[in-house]
Design a protein around this motif. Sequence first.
Motif, mmCIF file in Angstrom:
data_model
loop_
_atom_site.group_PDB
_atom_site.id
_atom_site.type_symbol
_atom_site.label_atom_id
_atom_site.label_comp_id
_atom_site.label_asym_id
_atom_site.label_seq_id
_atom_site.Cartn_x
_atom_site.Cartn_y
_atom_site.Cartn_z
ATOM 1 N N LYS A 212 0.844 -1.203 0.000
ATOM 2 C CA LYS A 212 0.000 0.000 0.000
ATOM 3 C C LYS A 212 0.876 1.249 0.000
ATOM 4 O O LYS A 212 1.914 1.300 0.636
ATOM 5 C CB LYS A 212 -0.884 0.019 1.251
ATOM 6 C CG LYS A 212 -1.913 -1.060 1.319
ATOM 7 C CD LYS A 212 -2.809 -0.891 2.546
ATOM 8 C CE LYS A 212 -2.055 -1.123 3.835
ATOM 9 N NZ LYS A 212 -2.946 -1.056 5.020
ATOM 10 N N ASN A 213 0.421 2.245 -0.728
ATOM 11 C CA ASN A 213 1.067 3.559 -0.722
ATOM 12 C C ASN A 213 2.548 3.500 -1.100
ATOM 13 O O ASN A 213 3.346 4.286 -0.593
ATOM 14 C CB ASN A 213 0.914 4.223 0.654
ATOM 15 C CG ASN A 213 -0.537 4.332 1.080
ATOM 16 O OD1 ASN A 213 -1.403 4.714 0.294
ATOM 17 N ND2 ASN A 213 -0.816 3.970 2.329
ATOM 18 N N ASN A 214 2.909 2.594 -1.997
ATOM 19 C CA ASN A 214 4.289 2.550 -2.464
ATOM 20 C C ASN A 214 4.594 3.859 -3.188
ATOM 21 O O ASN A 214 3.934 4.201 -4.168
ATOM 22 C CB ASN A 214 4.491 1.362 -3.406
ATOM 23 C CG ASN A 214 5.919 1.230 -3.877
ATOM 24 O OD1 ASN A 214 6.414 2.069 -4.620
ATOM 25 N ND2 ASN A 214 6.579 0.164 -3.468
ATOM 26 N N GLU A 215 5.586 4.604 -2.695
ATOM 27 C CA GLU A 215 5.805 5.956 -3.210
ATOM 28 C C GLU A 215 6.159 5.974 -4.691
ATOM 29 O O GLU A 215 5.787 6.902 -5.419
ATOM 30 C CB GLU A 215 6.912 6.656 -2.419
ATOM 31 C CG GLU A 215 8.271 5.988 -2.489
ATOM 32 C CD GLU A 215 9.357 6.820 -1.834
ATOM 33 O OE1 GLU A 215 9.432 8.034 -2.130
ATOM 34 O OE2 GLU A 215 10.121 6.264 -1.032
ATOM 35 N N GLU A 218 2.975 5.229 -6.635
ATOM 36 C CA GLU A 218 2.103 6.399 -6.509
ATOM 37 C C GLU A 218 2.568 7.516 -7.437
ATOM 38 O O GLU A 218 1.753 8.256 -7.990
ATOM 39 C CB GLU A 218 2.075 6.888 -5.062
ATOM 40 C CG GLU A 218 1.374 5.941 -4.097
ATOM 41 C CD GLU A 218 -0.073 5.680 -4.468
ATOM 42 O OE1 GLU A 218 -0.758 6.619 -4.941
ATOM 43 O OE2 GLU A 218 -0.535 4.537 -4.296
ATOM 44 N N SER A 222 0.161 9.127 -10.277
ATOM 45 C CA SER A 222 -0.087 10.574 -10.344
ATOM 46 C C SER A 222 0.336 11.174 -11.691
ATOM 47 O O SER A 222 -0.030 12.307 -12.011
ATOM 48 C CB SER A 222 0.659 11.285 -9.209
ATOM 49 O OG SER A 222 2.067 11.204 -9.390
ATOM 50 N N THR A 244 -2.131 -3.604 -9.700
ATOM 51 C CA THR A 244 -3.272 -3.248 -8.858
ATOM 52 C C THR A 244 -4.083 -4.479 -8.472
ATOM 53 O O THR A 244 -4.472 -4.646 -7.298
ATOM 54 C CB THR A 244 -4.171 -2.229 -9.583
ATOM 55 O OG1 THR A 244 -3.388 -1.093 -9.954
ATOM 56 C CG2 THR A 244 -5.322 -1.793 -8.699
ATOM 57 N N ASP A 258 -8.260 -2.738 3.553
ATOM 58 C CA ASP A 258 -7.886 -1.663 2.639
ATOM 59 C C ASP A 258 -7.918 -2.121 1.178
ATOM 60 O O ASP A 258 -7.773 -1.286 0.271
ATOM 61 C CB ASP A 258 -6.487 -1.128 2.974
ATOM 62 C CG ASP A 258 -6.529 -0.107 4.105
ATOM 63 O OD1 ASP A 258 -7.643 0.285 4.509
ATOM 64 O OD2 ASP A 258 -5.446 0.289 4.585
ATOM 65 N N LYS A 261 -10.309 -0.071 -0.582
ATOM 66 C CA LYS A 261 -9.867 1.258 -1.017
ATOM 67 C C LYS A 261 -9.135 1.176 -2.355
ATOM 68 O O LYS A 261 -9.288 2.052 -3.212
ATOM 69 C CB LYS A 261 -8.954 1.879 0.040
ATOM 70 C CG LYS A 261 -9.638 2.212 1.360
ATOM 71 C CD LYS A 261 -8.650 2.853 2.327
ATOM 72 C CE LYS A 261 -9.311 3.168 3.662
ATOM 73 N NZ LYS A 261 -8.338 3.745 4.630
ATOM 74 N N GLU A 262 -8.344 0.120 -2.517
ATOM 75 C CA GLU A 262 -7.635 -0.062 -3.791
ATOM 76 C C GLU A 262 -8.623 -0.316 -4.926
ATOM 77 O O GLU A 262 -8.426 0.157 -6.046
ATOM 78 C CB GLU A 262 -6.628 -1.206 -3.682
ATOM 79 C CG GLU A 262 -5.525 -0.990 -2.662
ATOM 80 C CD GLU A 262 -4.645 0.206 -3.002
ATOM 81 O OE1 GLU A 262 -4.454 0.496 -4.190
ATOM 82 O OE2 GLU A 262 -4.142 0.848 -2.052
ATOM 83 N N ARG A 265 -10.169 2.827 -6.346
ATOM 84 C CA ARG A 265 -9.317 3.649 -7.203
ATOM 85 C C ARG A 265 -9.579 3.376 -8.680
ATOM 86 O O ARG A 265 -9.235 4.195 -9.536
ATOM 87 C CB ARG A 265 -7.845 3.404 -6.866
ATOM 88 C CG ARG A 265 -7.486 3.761 -5.445
ATOM 89 C CD ARG A 265 -6.018 3.557 -5.148
ATOM 90 N NE ARG A 265 -5.212 4.626 -5.716
ATOM 91 C CZ ARG A 265 -3.915 4.784 -5.464
ATOM 92 N NH1 ARG A 265 -3.280 3.933 -4.666
ATOM 93 N NH2 ARG A 265 -3.243 5.785 -6.016
#
Length: 426
Positions: A212-215, A218, A222, A244, A258, A261-262, A265
């Motif tokens: 989760k939230n791998n920078e 992400e 973005s 994903t 979570d 939440k994925e 997206r």
Amino acid sequence: MLVKKFLILILCCLGTLTSRAEGINFFNGNLQDALKKAKSENKLVFVDFMATWCGPCKTLATKVFPDKEIGDYFNARFVCVQIDVDKEKDLARKYRIQAMPTLVFMDNNGKAVTRVTGAASKTRLLQKAKEATGELPSFDELWNMHKKNKNDVNVMQQILHEAPYIIQERRGQGWEARVKKIFEQYMQTKPREDLLNPTDFTIIMGYSEMEKNNEHVEFVISHLNDYLKIMPFRRVANPMFSYTMSLINKLAKENDLDYKKEIARADGDMKVIFDSLRHSTYSPVEFLTILGDAYNALYGHKDQATYVQLIDNYLTRTGDNVMLQEYQSFISDLLAATKGDLSDDAARTVLKWLNAYLTLGQKAGEQLQPQNLFWYYLTSGDCLVTLKEITKAKEAYTQAYMLSMQSGNPNLQAQVKQKLDAINEK
């Protein structure tokens, strides 16, 4: 895992079919004659170690070797020859050919310079050819360059692009850990604005941890629109789908809610990608929810009944549009999660799925591959044993055993024989 994930990303396209006349002109003769010709023309030698029964060999022969760019480069610099390993067993042993196809680049004395195993893409094949001619540095040369200047991002990029193949070839030598450190250093060193290119997209998606939230991922999400401007849609979409969906399944299996939440997206910041995911019955969010809820039930709650119900509803509603791979995946996951300890209801449903799988595989006169038929009979036998239908189980195992004999694989033969011996003792 790193190797498998990365190779899937960079081997997804094998070039386009073109006229044989524009591609590689293979020498009509044996290796010794090819070496003599290479010496007289001051060329290197390219050898395609292949087999007539080899599927990836046929892929190369029809989709890569006929390419004009490949032909222009190879014909000018190499004498190219094909060696059938079934006819030239001594040569295959000499050059340590263990899988087909194996593509060996040699000097004109017959010394191997570098090699590629498997159905290489056009890009991969050209890269290895240029390494053989000295136009590009080899991995070891790149590594030495990195040791001399550890902050050279261009060298790091080349290492990361080549490393999955090296890790695969040099198993057990610690390369995966070394390359992981290179990736971390690369991502710390390279300016983010310089990552907006196809090579770095592939590197990020290939090396990033599934979490989760791998920078790094992400950052890609973005900038999806930026990548889509410079890359074909599928080259962006397919890795994003894979990452994903795998992350959703991972979180669901770990009972981390979570995963929902994925899923959301797909209708949010990843909508531009997931809107192209067409399903005959479900929207992308509905499809991902079914899979996520099913895996959460099976792995997170050890609830095989709910898993079977959700998947059975999905298969029923999808109908004739279900893919063979889906049946295999759903059944294999159920058996793996339960270690084969199915309830009677689950065993009956799996038998229903197996029969649908067989029907689909034989539709329009098509035949399932022997390995798929082997799996069908072996799994059917396991379900029939659960239901105590021993006579039918023996028949299924016997079919599986016959297929294992045809394969010549002693491990498969032993696996089925053990099952037959076990039910014969009952």
